[in-house]
Structure formats: C-alpha cells, structure tokens
Design an enzyme around this catalytic site. Structure first.
Site, PDB file in Angstrom:
ATOM      1  N   GLU A 103      -7.354   8.551   0.833  1.00 47.88           N
ATOM      2  CA  GLU A 103      -7.004   8.658  -0.586  1.00 47.88           C
ATOM      3  C   GLU A 103      -8.250   8.398  -1.429  1.00 47.88           C
ATOM      4  OE1 GLU A 103      -3.953   6.372  -3.709  1.00 47.88           O
ATOM      5  OE2 GLU A 103      -4.535   5.420  -1.820  1.00 47.88           O
ATOM      6  N   LYS A 134       1.224  13.258  -5.506  1.00 52.21           N
ATOM      7  CA  LYS A 134       1.990  12.090  -5.067  1.00 52.21           C
ATOM      8  C   LYS A 134       3.343  12.058  -5.757  1.00 52.21           C
ATOM      9  CE  LYS A 134       1.272   7.129  -4.248  1.00 52.21           C
ATOM     10  NZ  LYS A 134       0.352   5.996  -4.444  1.00 52.21           N
ATOM     11  N   CYS A 153      -0.611   6.851   0.485  1.00 49.21           N
ATOM     12  CA  CYS A 153      -0.577   5.389   0.400  1.00 49.21           C
ATOM     13  C   CYS A 153       0.844   4.828   0.342  1.00 49.21           C
ATOM     14  CB  CYS A 153      -1.410   4.941  -0.792  1.00 49.21           C
ATOM     15  SG  CYS A 153      -1.845   3.172  -0.737  1.00 49.21           S
TER      16      CYS A 153
END
Length: 291
Positions: free
Chosen positions: A121, A176, A228
């Site tokens: 990331e 995301k 994440c």
C-alpha cells in the site's frame, strides 16, 4: 462479555476479537471454542473432581482438519516487503528514490521469472493516475510481469486509496471499499468531522471509497483486491474468494504489536472463508496465509 465482545464494533472497528486466542493453536478459532473453554475452566475451578470432564469438553473444540492441502496461485508471485518509515514516505525529497527502488524490485522480480510482483500500500507515494511518465514505464514493464502496487487515485475532486494493476500493457485501478475509522475517514456528522479534520489533519478531507468489492483476473484466475484494514473485514470475503492479494502500510504503527494482531486476523479470515491471502507489507514482513 468475552463471548459477545467480538460483536461490538464502535465506528465499525472490530479488532477486539477473542477468537484470535485460538489462531495458531490446535483449537478451532471460533466463539464456539471460546464458550467450551470457558465452561471447562469454570468446571475445573468450581468442581475440581470433574477435571476429566473439562478435558473432554475442550476436546470438542479441537481442529481435526488442520492437514487440508493449501491452495496457491498457479504461477510464481513475488511479495515485496519494504521498510520505509512513515515520516519519510510522503517527503518530496525521498519520492524519486522510493520510485527508483520500486522499479529495481520489479526488475528483480522479472529476472526471477515471477508472473506477478506485488508492492505494498502507498508503494508509490503520489497520484499515480496523474503521473504519465511513470505510468508509461510501468505499462512497458507489465509486458514482462503483472504489477500490483498501491498509490493514490483521484477523480471528480475525490481522493482514493487505490490498488493499481498493470498487466500486458493495460491498467486497472481498484479503490478501497472500507476505510479506516479516524484514519481515512471520520465516521461522524459533517460539522464534527470538519472540526476534527481542521484540528488534527491540517484541514485534509476524508478519502472516498468504492461502491463494492473489486476483483481482477490474471491468466484467468480471479483474485480479490484488498487494501490493509479492509482485508480483516468480513465484507471483503463475500462469495468466499479462493485468492486475495492484500497490500498494507504498517509503518503507521511501528514499532508496535499491530502487525502481529493484523496477521492473526488475516489467518482467522483465511480459515473462516477458505481463502488464500497473499499479503505485501511496508513496515513488517510480507506473508502468504493459507486456510
């Protein structure tokens, strides 16, 4: 409290999970196991003459299927681990060096004969969709290897934490879905949110999010995208994907026990949904996690 605490998720943050106690043990990691163990402990303490009964109850929670054959991608994959401190990632003076190091690691993965190389990331600390020269370089390299990497994305004046896939000269951006509470978004009414952003985040705006989970295919193999925190959430495992590639920046939390906690959460999800997770990380070791 221990049995129901895992279902308490203030602002959607659900990392208080006592099922994790049984990850990396011979017990089934579940609330069912926790209940049986608590009952066994109570019986053993209260009625010590029934210790054998306690052991029998605990035996009901043993995982007897731990030798199942793990699934893996049908091609070689290079999981990149980096160790760039959070105070250096976004400095203008270090950007060119970080980009060069990333390109060198991609070249090394090509030399190693990997089909995919995965960088963490925020591996590219910039708005990658606005970096035409770098995009051209990555597209050219993608004819030799598929590249998965994290960077910022933007459109319609909205900012996204994104995964970029480069493969065979094509680009795909996957944003995301689940943002970190108080890290990427303030889950409060606007008048409070704006005040918090002004005081603590230098008037920065919240990230925007995708509308649904995102997948991509490499050589016909479907892969779930995760960035994440969202890789630890049940919503990302809808339809029980066989494979997930997750990218993470753990430099925010170094040094701390957070990477270990995150790893256990991923192991729990991998077991629960029978998903093999490939995890590329900055700030802690990368790893392949099998069910």
């Amino acid at each position: 409290f221990l049995l129901f605490a895992s279902y308490i998720a203030p602002f959607g943050f659900d990392w208080l999970n006592f099922e994790l106690i049984f990850v990396d043990t011979f017990f089934i990691p579940s609330i069912y196991t926790l209940a049986l163990v608590l009952i066994s402990i109570i019986i053993a303490i209260k009625f010590n003459i029934y210790f054998g009964i306690s052991l029998l109850i605990c035996s009901l929670a043993i995982n007897y299927n731990y030798k199942t054959e793990p699934k893996s991608l049908p091609f070689d994959i290079s999981l990149i681990s980096t160790n760039i401190s959070q105070d250096k990632i976004w400095e203008r003076s270090t950007k060119d060096k970080i980009v060069k190091n990333n390109l060198d690691m991609i070249d090394q993965a090509i030399s190693d004969g990997s089909r995919i190389v995965v960088l963490p990331e925020s591996a590219f600390p910039l708005f990658l969709d606005h970096s035409e020269i770098l995009l051209s370089v990555l597209k050219q390299k993608s004819h030799q290897i598929a590249i998965v990497a994290g960077a910022l994305g933007t459109n319609d004046n909205k900012i996204y934490n994104s995964t970029y896939l480069f493969d065979k000269g094509e680009i795909k951006r996957l944003d995301k879905l689940i943002l970190v509470p108080f890290g990427e978004e303030i889950p409060l009414p606007n008048f409070i949110k704006n005040l918090i952003n002004e005081i603590f985040f230098d008037s920065a705006v919240d990230y925007s999010h995708a509308n649904s989970v995102s997948d991509y295919e490499i050589d016909g193999v479907k892969i779930r995208n995760a960035i994440c925190y969202e890789a630890t959430r049940d919503e990302l495992f809808v339809d029980k994907p066989k494979f997930m590639i997750a990218i993470t920046n753990n430099a925010w939390f170094a040094p701390s026990t957070q990477p270990n906690l995150q790893s256990k959460l991923l192991k729990l999800k991998a077991y629960k949904y029978k998903t093999t997770i490939y995890h590329s990380v900055n700030g802690s070791p990368s790893q392949m996690i099998t069910p």
